[in-house]
Design an enzyme around this catalytic site. Structure first.
Site, PDB file in Angstrom:
ATOM      1  N   LYS A 224       0.565 -14.251  39.377  1.00  0.00           N
ATOM      2  CA  LYS A 224       1.608 -14.558  40.365  1.00  0.00           C
ATOM      3  C   LYS A 224       0.934 -15.175  41.592  1.00  0.00           C
ATOM      4  O   LYS A 224       0.979 -14.611  42.692  1.00  0.00           O
ATOM      5  CB  LYS A 224       2.371 -13.265  40.721  1.00  0.00           C
ATOM      6  CG  LYS A 224       3.271 -12.764  39.617  1.00  0.00           C
ATOM      7  CD  LYS A 224       4.555 -13.562  39.500  1.00  0.00           C
ATOM      8  CE  LYS A 224       5.494 -13.262  40.656  1.00  0.00           C
ATOM      9  NZ  LYS A 224       6.690 -14.162  40.605  1.00  0.00           N
TER      10      LYS A 224
ATOM     11  N   ASP B 210       3.732  -5.829  25.411  1.00  0.00           N
ATOM     12  CA  ASP B 210       4.819  -5.080  24.758  1.00  0.00           C
ATOM     13  C   ASP B 210       5.990  -6.009  24.434  1.00  0.00           C
ATOM     14  O   ASP B 210       6.632  -5.879  23.388  1.00  0.00           O
ATOM     15  CB  ASP B 210       5.314  -3.933  25.651  1.00  0.00           C
ATOM     16  CG  ASP B 210       4.506  -2.654  25.434  1.00  0.00           C
ATOM     17  OD1 ASP B 210       3.536  -2.693  24.652  1.00  0.00           O
ATOM     18  OD2 ASP B 210       4.843  -1.633  26.056  1.00  0.00           O
TER      19      ASP B 210
END
Ligand code: NAD
Length: 370
Positions: free
Chosen positions: A194, A255
């Site tokens: 980010k 995930d």
């Protein structure tokens, strides 16, 4: 690489012993048909180690793990040990292994097997043939950064603090793993951070780019904000080859990618550490799933995530890519032939036990090897 390949097997708890037993079958096959033998040592970890020795991992087993060329772990944990003090809990055994082996790069492939493509919640055309690798930094970042804690402020309200922190060295060593993997795959790395809102993300982006320019000019590198990466993973996952990212974003993105494949019983992983003085890279291989206490001891568990973890071991620790391919192909074919453990059962397929699935893989290996 030493001639004698040493493998420490840590079956652990719940379904761990059942799924790792199927790896021994394949190891025996490799010894018989491919003339490569492994010295296998077996040890206890998790609740099983606590029951035997009062510790979730003894110093002796830890030393064995550091001595071995590679470690294969089943799973740890279960309701029996939930009330134990924090430092005795089964998971502490696994965390000690990760810490003392300095496993800084976690590799999570997300591969969609043709026969299971419709198990995904996404449309068939989005996931069919998917083969991506997520490389997550595992020992740094916000999960370990200081200062951290919860404090009470003067006005009585509370403040929780965690610190996202990365150094050049931490970024470069995990990025190097990603670039090396990409060279053996489709040659593309996407780095996710980010950088638009975090300085640690700016540093991440700069250091990954520098390393690529200096050492991996043949690898195509792109950068993506982690939130966009999360969206792209469900919109068009096939655009990715290798994704490299930090600990926090990697936790979430790996995930998410795993669920593109639709089944926990099919997901392998590898955690890699530094190369030691003897030229060996420390490595721990384990299925992504847990100890599944609800089905433990019933010969119902899917052993394929563990067998696929063993295939990763063959490829990354022992440079036995051909044998890894054989094993992965055998798994593809057994699935295409219609055998399914209960967790991946589909209408019209044959439901089989853990051990029958393992036997079928070895039969298929025999057929492939002629
Ligand atoms: P789990 O992964 O053990 O099970 C989740 C569900 O998936 C269960 O219904 C289980 O039956 C099923 N499942 C998992 N693996 C399967 C397989 N190979 N074949 C067929 N079905 C399978 O997660 P959980 O239930 O949240 O946790 C159970 C225990 O495992 C807890 O003690 C947890 O702390 C521990 N755990 C350990 C690890 C690890 O060892 N790395 C990871 C996750 C959870």
């Amino acid at each position: 690489m030493p001639d004698n390949k040493t493998l420490l097997l840590l079956p652990g708890d719940g379904i761990g012993p059942e799924v790792t037993a199927e790896v021994r079958r394949v190891v025996d096959w490799i010894a018989k048909r491919r003339s490569v033998s492994f010295d296998i040592k077996e040890g206890l970890v998790g609740g099983a180690a606590y029951d035997a020795d009062g510790e979730p991992l003894t110093d002796e087993t830890m030393a064995d793990a550091l001595d071995a060329d590679a470690v294969l772990l089943g799973a740890v944990g279960g309701p029996k040990w939930e009330g134990l003090p924090f430092e005795k809990q089964p998971e502490r055994g696994l965390l000690r292994l990760r810490k003392e082996m300095e496993l800084f790069a976690n590799l999570r492939p997300a591969v969609v097997f043709d026969a299971l493509a419709d198990a995904s919640t996404l449309k068939l055309e989005v996931v069919q043939g998917l083969d991506i690798m997520i490389v997550r930094e595992l020992t740094g970042g916000v999960y370990f950064g200081e200062p951290r804690g919860i404090e009470t402020l003067a006005d009585g309200s509370r403040r929780g603090v965690n610190t996202q922190v990365y150094t050049t060295g931490e970024i470069q060593r995990v990025a190097r793993v990603a670039f090396e993997l990409a060279k053996k795959r489709a040659g593309r790395v996407c780095s996710a951070e980010k950088a638009n809102v975090m300085e640690s993300g700016v540093l991440w982006r700069e250091e990954v780019q520098k390393l690529r320019d200096a050492e991996f000019p043949d690898v195509e590198l792109t950068h993506m904000y982690a939130d966009n990466c999360a969206m792209q993973l469900v919109r068009d996952p096939q655009q990715f080859d290798v994704i490299v990212t930090d600990n926090l974003f990697g936790d979430i993105l790996s995930d998410e990618a795993a669920m593109l494949t639709g089944s926990l019983g099919m997901l392998p992983s590898a955690s890699l550490g530094a190369v030691d003085a003897a030229g060996r890279r420390r490595a721990l291989y384990e299925p992504v799933h847990g100890s599944a206490p609800d089905i433990a001891g019933k010969n119902l568990a899917n052993p394929l995530a563990t067998l696929l973890s063993f295939a990763m071991m063959l490829r990354y620790s022992f440079d036995m890519g051909e044998d890894a391919n054989l094993l992965e192909d055998a798994i593809q074919r057994v699935l295409a032939g219609g055998l399914r453990t209960a967790d991946i059962m589909q209408p019209g397929k044959a439901r089989v036990s853990t051990s029958v699935m393992g036997e079928a893989i070895v039969t298929e290996l025999d057929k492939q090897a002629g």
